[in-house]
Design an enzyme around this catalytic site. Structure first.
Site, short mmCIF file in Angstrom:
data_model
loop_
_atom_site.label_atom_id
_atom_site.label_comp_id
_atom_site.label_asym_id
_atom_site.label_seq_id
_atom_site.Cartn_x
_atom_site.Cartn_y
_atom_site.Cartn_z
N ASP A 1 0.86 -1.17 0.00
CA ASP A 1 0.00 0.00 0.00
C ASP A 1 0.91 1.24 0.00
OD1 ASP A 1 -2.36 1.63 0.50
OD2 ASP A 1 -1.53 1.84 2.52
N ARG A 2 0.39 2.38 -0.49
CA ARG A 2 1.26 3.55 -0.57
C ARG A 2 1.14 4.43 0.68
NH1 ARG A 2 0.27 8.58 -4.66
NH2 ARG A 2 -0.46 9.52 -2.72
N ASP A 3 -0.03 5.07 0.84
CA ASP A 3 -0.16 6.10 1.88
C ASP A 3 -0.34 5.48 3.26
OD1 ASP A 3 -0.02 8.07 -0.10
OD2 ASP A 3 -2.16 7.83 -0.52
N CYS B 1 -6.08 2.42 -8.16
CA CYS B 1 -7.53 2.55 -8.35
C CYS B 1 -7.86 4.03 -8.34
CB CYS B 1 -8.31 1.85 -7.24
SG CYS B 1 -10.06 2.30 -7.30
N CYS C 1 -11.74 -2.58 -8.29
CA CYS C 1 -10.34 -2.46 -7.88
C CYS C 1 -10.15 -1.68 -6.57
CB CYS C 1 -9.50 -1.83 -9.00
SG CYS C 1 -10.20 -0.40 -9.82
N LYS D 1 -9.75 -1.09 -3.05
CA LYS D 1 -9.67 -1.94 -1.86
C LYS D 1 -10.78 -1.53 -0.89
CE LYS D 1 -5.35 -0.54 -1.51
NZ LYS D 1 -4.00 -0.25 -0.96
N ASP E 1 -1.75 -0.65 5.88
CA ASP E 1 -1.90 -0.05 7.20
C ASP E 1 -3.33 -0.03 7.71
OD1 ASP E 1 -2.54 1.92 5.25
OD2 ASP E 1 -2.37 3.46 6.79
ZN LIG Z 1 -11.21 1.17 -8.74
#
Ligand SMILES: [Zn+2]
Length: 558
Positions: A42-44, A119, A129, A131, A156
Site C-alpha cells: 500500500d502507498r499512503d 484505483c 479495484c 480496496k 496499514d
Molecule cells: Zn477502482
C-alpha cells in the site's frame, strides 16, 4: 482505441503503470522460492506518510526504514508493486500528471517498483479495484507474472488486508494511529512497522527452504499428525515435502483424522492410533496399547520420524515412544526442553499459518516441496468420491454450520438466517453436516437450501465442496477441504485460536465474526462466553456481500 474515447471497461479497471524493463528486475538464479514471488505495498500510511489527496512531490516522506527494508526484499529476488486507492483522481483533487510526479518522487526516495497499480475511483463508482475489493491485488499479481496466492500484501488499514485475503494473497497489517482496533483484531498477521513486516516475510520465506538435505537417502519416513481432519489436512504440504525426499512415507494419525489422512497425496501407508496426550477427550493411558503401538512403530523400520503438532501440543511423549521403537532420527517442534528425545528440535513463533509451520519443520529435517508443487492444500484425486448426480450443476454455495468443537460452530439460528438470505439473493444453497448434525442441517435448510446432513463422508463432502462456487463455514475441516479445492471461503471464524494460523490457507477468503470477542485465544472447545457472541452478531447480509466480493475476484467462480 484513442485516448479520449470512453472505454467502459477501462472505467472499471485499475490503472497499471508497469516499469519499462519489467523482465529484468527481481530474477535471482536458483530454485523458485516456496512461498512468495512478490510483495505488494500500500502507498499512503505504509510506504510514505499519509498526506490526504497529495499531488505534491515535495510532500512525499517515506516511513522510517522503508528504503532499507525494500532493498532487502529486492535483494531476496522478490518483485515489488504498489497497490493504492487514489480516489482523489475521481474527485478531481489532483491530476494524473501530479500523481505521476508523486510516484516518481517515491521511486527517487525508495527505489524502483516493478509495477504501480492505482484505483482511480471512489466508492460510488462500484469498481472492482478499490480496496477492499481484490481487483488491484489480482491485477498486480498478473502484472508481475505470478498469482495472488504467491503474493503478500503490506498495508496499514483493514481494507488492505481484506483485499489481500479476498484475492487469496497473504496480508500483513502494519497499524498506524488511524488503524481501528477491530481491524487489528481481525488481521491474521500484524507487524509493528514496515521493516518488521519485511523481516518476518523474509524469515517465513527462508524457514521453508532447507539449508541441509535429510542426509543419507531416506527409504522410509514416518510422519505423524494426530488430532482431527483439519489438522491432518493442513499438514498435507509438509507431508508432500517429506514424500518428495523419501522413498516411502508412513503416516501415524488418530481415529478422528483418519478420513482426512486417506485423502492426502504422498502417503503410502497409514497407522491409526489414538494418542492420549493429544486427543481433546482422551481415554486413560493404557500401557498395553502404548506397548503395542511402540512395537508397531518399530516394525515400520523408519530411517527418520517427523512429528507434526499444533502449537499447543507436545511432540515429546511420542518422541519417547519413537526412541523406544528404535528410531534414530526424530524431528519435531518443541519449546519444551527435549533432552535426547529429538535430533532436530525446531521452534516456530506464534502466528505462522499451520501449513507453513509444518513445512518449516519439514525443512528443518531437510525436506522441501519440489518445484511445481505449490504449498497449497491438496487432495488425492483418486480418493475424492464422485459428486452425487442429484445435486444439479456446479456453482452452488455450500453452507456448513457445524463443527466438532461447538465453540467454532455457527449458531443454528444465525445459519438459518444466512441460508434464507443467500437463497433470497439468488444463490443455490447446499447445507452440509455430519451424521450427528442432522437436526441442525434440517433446520437450516428449511430456511432455504438442500439438506445434505449426514449424507456424506469426508471424501463425499470433498467432492461436493470442489464443485461449489464458495463455502460458508466456521473454523473446521470443510474450510480446509475448500482451500484444497481452491474454492473461496466465507469464514465464520470464532477467534478461539489465531486466524493467522488457522484461517483458510492460500485461497480467496472473507473473514466474518467478531475477532475481538472474549473467547479470543482461549482454545476453548465449547464457547466460554454466554450467547456465543463472536459469531452470533454476524448479519446475513455480510455473508451475501462477502460472496459478492469473492465473486468479483474472478478466480473463484467457475
Ligand atoms: Zn477502482
Amino acid at each position: 482505441m484513442r485516448q479520449d474515447q470512453e472505454d467502459p471497461y477501462q472505467r472499471r479497471s485499475a490503472r497499471v503503470y508497469a516499469a519499462a524493463d519489467r523482465a529484468g528486475s527481481g530474477s535471482v538464479a536458483g530454485p523458485r522460492p516456496v512461498l512468495y514471488d512478490a510483495v505488494l505495498l500500500d502507498r499512503d500510511g505504509t510506504l510514505i506518510e499519509d498526506v490526504p489527496y497529495n499531488g505534491d512531490p515535495e510532500k512525499v516522506r517515506p516511513v522510517p526504514g522503508a528504503r532499507a527494508a525494500l532493498d532487502r526484499l529486492r535483494a531476496a529476488g522478490l518483485r515489488l508493486a504498489v497497490v493504492t486507492n487514489q480516489s482523489g483522481l475521481a474527485r478531481g483533487y489532483f491530476t494524473e500528471e501530479q500523481m505521476r510526479a508523486v510516484h516518481a518522487r517515491v521511486e527517487e526516495l525508495l527505489g524502483r517498483f516493478d509495477a504501480w497499480l492505482v484505483c482511480p475511483h471512489d466508492d460510488a463508482d462500484g469498481c472492482d479495484c478499490r480496496k477492499p475489493a481484490p481487483g488491484l491485488v489480482l491485477a498486480a499479481a498478473r502484472e508481475l507474472g505470478t498469482t495472488a496466492s504467491r503474493c503478500v500484501l503490506v498495508g496499514d488499514i483493514g481494507r488492505d488486508v481484506v483485499a489481500a485475503l479476498a484475492a487469496g494473497a497473504a496480508g500483513v497489517l502494519v497499524p498506524t494511529p488511524v488503524t481501528r482496533p477491530e481491524e487489528i483484531a481481525a488481521a491474521g498477521w500484524v507487524a509493528t512497522d514496515l521493516p518488521a513486516a519485511v523481516a518476518e516475510i523474509l524469515r517465513r520465506q527462508q524457514a521453508v527452504q532447507p539449508s541441509t538435505s535429510p542426509g543419507e537417502p531416506v527409504r522410509t519416513a514416518l510422519v505423524v499428525r494426530s488430532d482431527s481432519a483439519g489438522d491432518v489436512l493442513v499438514t498435507g504440504p509438509a507431508i508432500r515435502a517429506v514424500a518428495a525426499g523419501a522413498q516411502r512415507v508412513v503416516l501415524l494419525c488418530g481415529p478422528r483424522g483418519r478420513a482426512a489422512a486417506d485423502l492426502l497425496p504422498g502417503v503410502d501407508e497409514i497407522i491409526e492410533h489414538p494418542l492420549p496426550w493429544i486427543d481433546p477427550t482422551p481415554e486413560p493411558v493404557d500401557p498395553e496399547a502404548l506397548r503395542s503401538l511402540t512395537a508397531r512403530l518399530g516394525a515400520v523400520g523408519a530411517d527418520q520420524a517427523v512429528v507434526f503438532t499444533s502449537f499447543h501440543q507436545s511432540a515429546l511423549p511420542l518422541a519417547l515412544l519413537l526412541r523406544m521403537a528404535g528410531i534414530d532420527r526424530i524431528a519435531a517442534i518443541s519449546d519444551d526442553y527435549p533432552g535426547s528425545l529429538l535430533d532436530v528440535r525446531h521452534r516456530v513463533p506464534i502466528g505462522v499459518p499451520e501449513p507453513e509451520r509444518a513445512l518449516s519443520l519439514a525443512a528443518a529435517a531437510g525436506y522441501r516441496l519440489p518445484d511445481g508443487d505449490e504449498p497449497v492444500l491438496r487432495l488425492r484425486r483418486d480418493a475424492v468420491a464422485p459428486r452425487p448426480a442429484d445435486l444439479g450443476d456446479p456453482g452452488y454455495v455450500v453452507l456448513h454450520p457445524g463443527s466438532a468443537a461447538s465453540s467454532r460452530a455457527c449458531p443454528p439460528e444465525v445459519a438459518t438466517r444466512i441460508a434464507g438470505a443467500l437463497t433470497d439473493a439468488g444463490h443455490r444453497v447446499l447445507v452440509t453436516g455430519g451424521p450427528d448434525e442432522r437436526a441442525i442441517t434440517a433446520r437450516v435448510a428449511a430456511a432455504g437450501g438442500t439438506d445434505l446432513g449426514g449424507r456424506t463422508d469426508l471424501a463425499g463432502l470433498a467432492a461436493i465442496v470442489a464443485d461449489a462456487s464458495a463455502v460458508v463455514v466456521g473454523n473446521t475441516g470443510p474450510a480446509h477441504l475448500a482451500a484444497a479445492a481452491g474454492v473461496p471461503v466465507v469464514s465464520l471464524f470464532a477467534p478461539t485460536v489465531p486466524f493467522g494460523q488457522w484461517g483458510p490457507y492460500r485461497v480467496p477468503t472473507v473473514r466474518l465474526g467478531n475477532a475481538a470477542a472474549p473467547c479470543r485465544d482461549t482454545r476453548a472447545a465449547s464457547c466460554p462466553v454466554p450467547g456465543h457472541p463472536c459469531l452470533r452478531g454476524i448479519d446475513p447480509d455480510e455473508v451475501v456481500d462477502a460472496l459478492r466480493t469473492l465473486a468479483v475476484s474472478g478466480g473463484g467462480i467457475r
